[in-house]
Motif scaffolding. Structure first.
Motif, PDB file in Angstrom:
ATOM      1  N   TYR A  17      39.752 -58.100 114.212  1.00 33.26           N
ATOM      2  CA  TYR A  17      39.062 -59.434 114.343  1.00 33.26           C
ATOM      3  C   TYR A  17      37.887 -60.458 113.140  1.00 33.26           C
ATOM      4  CZ  TYR A  17      38.105 -64.171 116.982  1.00 33.26           C
ATOM      5  OH  TYR A  17      37.367 -64.934 117.363  1.00 33.26           O
ATOM      6  N   LEU A  18      38.113 -61.143 113.180  1.00 38.94           N
ATOM      7  CA  LEU A  18      37.415 -61.729 112.033  1.00 38.94           C
ATOM      8  C   LEU A  18      36.760 -62.851 112.303  1.00 38.94           C
ATOM      9  CD1 LEU A  18      34.835 -62.028 109.636  1.00 38.94           C
ATOM     10  CD2 LEU A  18      37.200 -62.486 108.119  1.00 38.94           C
ATOM     11  N   ALA A  19      35.495 -63.698 112.836  1.00 31.28           N
ATOM     12  CA  ALA A  19      34.873 -64.729 113.100  1.00 31.28           C
ATOM     13  C   ALA A  19      33.303 -64.883 112.346  1.00 31.28           C
ATOM     14  CB  ALA A  19      34.206 -64.435 114.644  1.00 31.28           C
ATOM     15  N   LYS A  32      42.840 -62.671 113.020  1.00 27.59           N
ATOM     16  CA  LYS A  32      43.362 -61.623 113.038  1.00 27.59           C
ATOM     17  C   LYS A  32      43.889 -60.915 112.111  1.00 27.59           C
ATOM     18  CE  LYS A  32      46.024 -60.915 116.045  1.00 27.59           C
ATOM     19  NZ  LYS A  32      46.681 -61.060 118.353  1.00 27.59           N
ATOM     20  N   LEU A  33      43.424 -59.990 111.746  1.00 29.58           N
ATOM     21  CA  LEU A  33      43.854 -59.349 109.898  1.00 29.58           C
ATOM     22  C   LEU A  33      44.553 -58.196 110.553  1.00 29.58           C
ATOM     23  CD1 LEU A  33      40.868 -59.971 108.881  1.00 29.58           C
ATOM     24  CD2 LEU A  33      42.645 -60.960 107.616  1.00 29.58           C
ATOM     25  N   PRO A  34      45.188 -57.517 109.696  1.00 33.76           N
ATOM     26  CA  PRO A  34      45.472 -56.414 109.867  1.00 33.76           C
ATOM     27  C   PRO A  34      45.030 -54.732 109.769  1.00 33.76           C
ATOM     28  CG  PRO A  34      47.036 -57.240 107.570  1.00 33.76           C
ATOM     29  CD  PRO A  34      45.722 -58.274 108.619  1.00 33.76           C
ATOM     30  N   GLY A  35      45.431 -53.797 109.988  1.00 24.42           N
ATOM     31  CA  GLY A  35      44.334 -53.424 110.464  1.00 24.42           C
ATOM     32  C   GLY A  35      45.426 -51.559 110.789  1.00 24.42           C
ATOM     33  N   PRO A  36      45.077 -50.081 110.795  1.00 24.53           N
ATOM     34  CA  PRO A  36      45.568 -49.007 110.358  1.00 24.53           C
ATOM     35  C   PRO A  36      46.356 -49.390 112.047  1.00 24.53           C
ATOM     36  CG  PRO A  36      43.071 -48.761 110.065  1.00 24.53           C
ATOM     37  CD  PRO A  36      43.880 -50.115 109.650  1.00 24.53           C
ATOM     38  N   LYS A 106      32.173 -52.644 104.717  1.00 25.33           N
ATOM     39  CA  LYS A 106      31.190 -53.263 104.264  1.00 25.33           C
ATOM     40  C   LYS A 106      31.437 -54.053 102.403  1.00 25.33           C
ATOM     41  CE  LYS A 106      26.943 -51.790 101.417  1.00 25.33           C
ATOM     42  NZ  LYS A 106      25.021 -50.968 101.396  1.00 25.33           N
ATOM     43  N   GLN A 107      31.965 -53.932 101.726  1.00 23.77           N
ATOM     44  CA  GLN A 107      32.831 -54.337  99.811  1.00 23.77           C
ATOM     45  C   GLN A 107      33.472 -55.114 101.171  1.00 23.77           C
ATOM     46  OE1 GLN A 107      31.947 -52.717  97.419  1.00 23.77           O
ATOM     47  NE2 GLN A 107      30.884 -51.748  98.249  1.00 23.77           N
ATOM     48  N   PHE A 108      34.195 -55.020 102.522  1.00 31.32           N
ATOM     49  CA  PHE A 108      34.981 -56.012 102.939  1.00 31.32           C
ATOM     50  C   PHE A 108      34.210 -57.404 102.722  1.00 31.32           C
ATOM     51  CE2 PHE A 108      36.231 -58.428 106.592  1.00 31.32           C
ATOM     52  CZ  PHE A 108      37.331 -59.277 106.196  1.00 31.32           C
ATOM     53  N   PHE A 109      33.342 -57.147 103.268  1.00 31.70           N
ATOM     54  CA  PHE A 109      31.627 -57.965 103.551  1.00 31.70           C
ATOM     55  C   PHE A 109      31.540 -58.637 102.680  1.00 31.70           C
ATOM     56  CE2 PHE A 109      30.724 -56.814 108.071  1.00 31.70           C
ATOM     57  CZ  PHE A 109      31.262 -57.355 108.859  1.00 31.70           C
ATOM     58  N   TYR A 110      31.202 -58.174 101.646  1.00 33.27           N
ATOM     59  CA  TYR A 110      30.352 -58.901 100.345  1.00 33.27           C
ATOM     60  C   TYR A 110      31.458 -59.635  99.813  1.00 33.27           C
ATOM     61  CZ  TYR A 110      26.765 -56.034 100.376  1.00 33.27           C
ATOM     62  OH  TYR A 110      24.874 -55.855 100.729  1.00 33.27           O
ATOM     63  N   GLU A 111      32.937 -59.111 100.255  1.00 35.95           N
ATOM     64  CA  GLU A 111      34.083 -59.876  99.361  1.00 35.95           C
ATOM     65  C   GLU A 111      33.829 -61.176 100.330  1.00 35.95           C
ATOM     66  OE1 GLU A 111      37.342 -58.652  97.749  1.00 35.95           O
ATOM     67  OE2 GLU A 111      36.590 -56.403  97.481  1.00 35.95           O
ATOM     68  N   LEU A 112      33.715 -60.516 101.216  1.00 32.94           N
ATOM     69  CA  LEU A 112      34.218 -62.039 101.867  1.00 32.94           C
ATOM     70  C   LEU A 112      32.468 -63.108 102.096  1.00 32.94           C
ATOM     71  CD1 LEU A 112      35.816 -63.603 104.824  1.00 32.94           C
ATOM     72  CD2 LEU A 112      34.321 -61.883 105.727  1.00 32.94           C
ATOM     73  N   ASP A 138      44.215 -66.920 102.678  1.00 34.44           N
ATOM     74  CA  ASP A 138      44.912 -66.147 101.874  1.00 34.44           C
ATOM     75  C   ASP A 138      44.190 -64.906 101.573  1.00 34.44           C
ATOM     76  OD1 ASP A 138      47.328 -67.134 103.348  1.00 34.44           O
ATOM     77  OD2 ASP A 138      47.903 -68.867 100.856  1.00 34.44           O
ATOM     78  N   ARG A 139      42.890 -64.964 100.465  1.00 35.94           N
ATOM     79  CA  ARG A 139      42.266 -64.620 100.032  1.00 35.94           C
ATOM     80  C   ARG A 139      41.480 -63.289 100.788  1.00 35.94           C
ATOM     81  NH1 ARG A 139      39.967 -68.005  94.869  1.00 35.94           N
ATOM     82  NH2 ARG A 139      41.678 -68.134  94.272  1.00 35.94           N
ATOM     83  N   VAL A 140      41.413 -64.044 102.442  1.00 36.26           N
ATOM     84  CA  VAL A 140      40.522 -63.683 103.137  1.00 36.26           C
ATOM     85  C   VAL A 140      41.646 -62.281 103.848  1.00 36.26           C
ATOM     86  CG1 VAL A 140      39.765 -62.823 105.341  1.00 36.26           C
ATOM     87  CG2 VAL A 140      38.689 -65.139 104.183  1.00 36.26           C
ATOM     88  N   PHE A 141      43.387 -62.722 103.855  1.00 39.97           N
ATOM     89  CA  PHE A 141      43.694 -61.899 104.200  1.00 39.97           C
ATOM     90  C   PHE A 141      44.076 -60.971 103.210  1.00 39.97           C
ATOM     91  CE2 PHE A 141      47.585 -60.568 107.011  1.00 39.97           C
ATOM     92  CZ  PHE A 141      48.782 -60.318 106.225  1.00 39.97           C
ATOM     93  N   GLN A 142      44.116 -60.828 102.021  1.00 37.87           N
ATOM     94  CA  GLN A 142      44.512 -59.528 100.104  1.00 37.87           C
ATOM     95  C   GLN A 142      42.769 -58.794 100.632  1.00 37.87           C
ATOM     96  OE1 GLN A 142      44.696 -62.469  97.636  1.00 37.87           O
ATOM     97  NE2 GLN A 142      46.848 -62.786  97.570  1.00 37.87           N
ATOM     98  N   CYS A 143      42.077 -59.409 100.849  1.00 39.01           N
ATOM     99  CA  CYS A 143      41.072 -58.726 100.925  1.00 39.01           C
ATOM    100  C   CYS A 143      40.581 -57.857 102.096  1.00 39.01           C
ATOM    101  CB  CYS A 143      39.601 -59.351 101.266  1.00 39.01           C
ATOM    102  SG  CYS A 143      39.233 -60.143  99.559  1.00 39.01           S
ATOM    103  N   ALA A 144      41.201 -58.049 103.213  1.00 40.14           N
ATOM    104  CA  ALA A 144      41.182 -57.265 104.561  1.00 40.14           C
ATOM    105  C   ALA A 144      42.151 -56.112 104.418  1.00 40.14           C
ATOM    106  CB  ALA A 144      41.943 -58.065 105.912  1.00 40.14           C
TER     107      ALA A 144
END
Length: 150
Positions: A17-19, A32-36, A106-112, A138-144
């Motif tokens: 979950y990202l806010a 809500k993003l996909p995860g393991p 960390k990498q996800f946050f920097y791309e976000l 869509d881009r947030v979803f792709q990064c996740a």
């Protein structure tokens, strides 16, 4: 001319979950993003409460260092809440499973952050208002997907 859309799954195995929270603790973007895969996920109505509860811990950690990536600021039922704070005090908060690598977060946050900067520089975007751009989502979803589903 064909358009290519990112298909979002209707059923997510694991949950992230990202806010994105602006000044005054106003949520300007949440998803809500996909995860393991994981057996234990909190109920949907608890997600906002868990992240809001972590804001107090985030405020304390914000002034104790100079890093933008604050790592884990809180924990709920073995699910950490990781945080990133921008120079303009916009907060990115991520509730996720404990098995996710900290480097990936960390990498996800920097791309976000880069995506957020692009949105905030848009002359038609009003500061501290909800982000409704489908392209941003869509881009947030792709990064996740690239960082959390390997």
């Amino acid at each position: 001319r064909r358009q290519c859309w990112v298909r979002r799954p209707t059923k997510i195995g694991g949950m992230i979950y990202l806010a994105i929270i602006a000044k005054g603790d106003v949520v300007i973007y949440e998803v809500k993003l996909p995860g393991p895969s994981s057996a234990k996920n909190p109920a949907e109505n608890q997600l906002q409460f868990i992240v809001h509860q972590a804001l107090d811990s985030l405020d304390q950690k914000t002034w104790s260092g100079t890093n933008m990536f604050l790592r884990e600021v809180d924990r709920f039922n073995n699910m950490p809440v990781s945080a990133f704070i921008t120079a303009g005090h916009i907060k990115f908060m991520l509730l996720h499973q404990s098995g996710i690598d900290e480097n990936s977060v960390k990498q996800f946050f920097y791309e976000l952050y880069q995506l957020y900067i692009k949105v905030s520089m848009n002359p038609f975007y009003l500061k501290n208002t909800p982000i409704t751009s489908r392209k941003f989502g869509d881009r947030v979803f792709q990064c996740a997907r690239s960082h959390f589903l390997r």
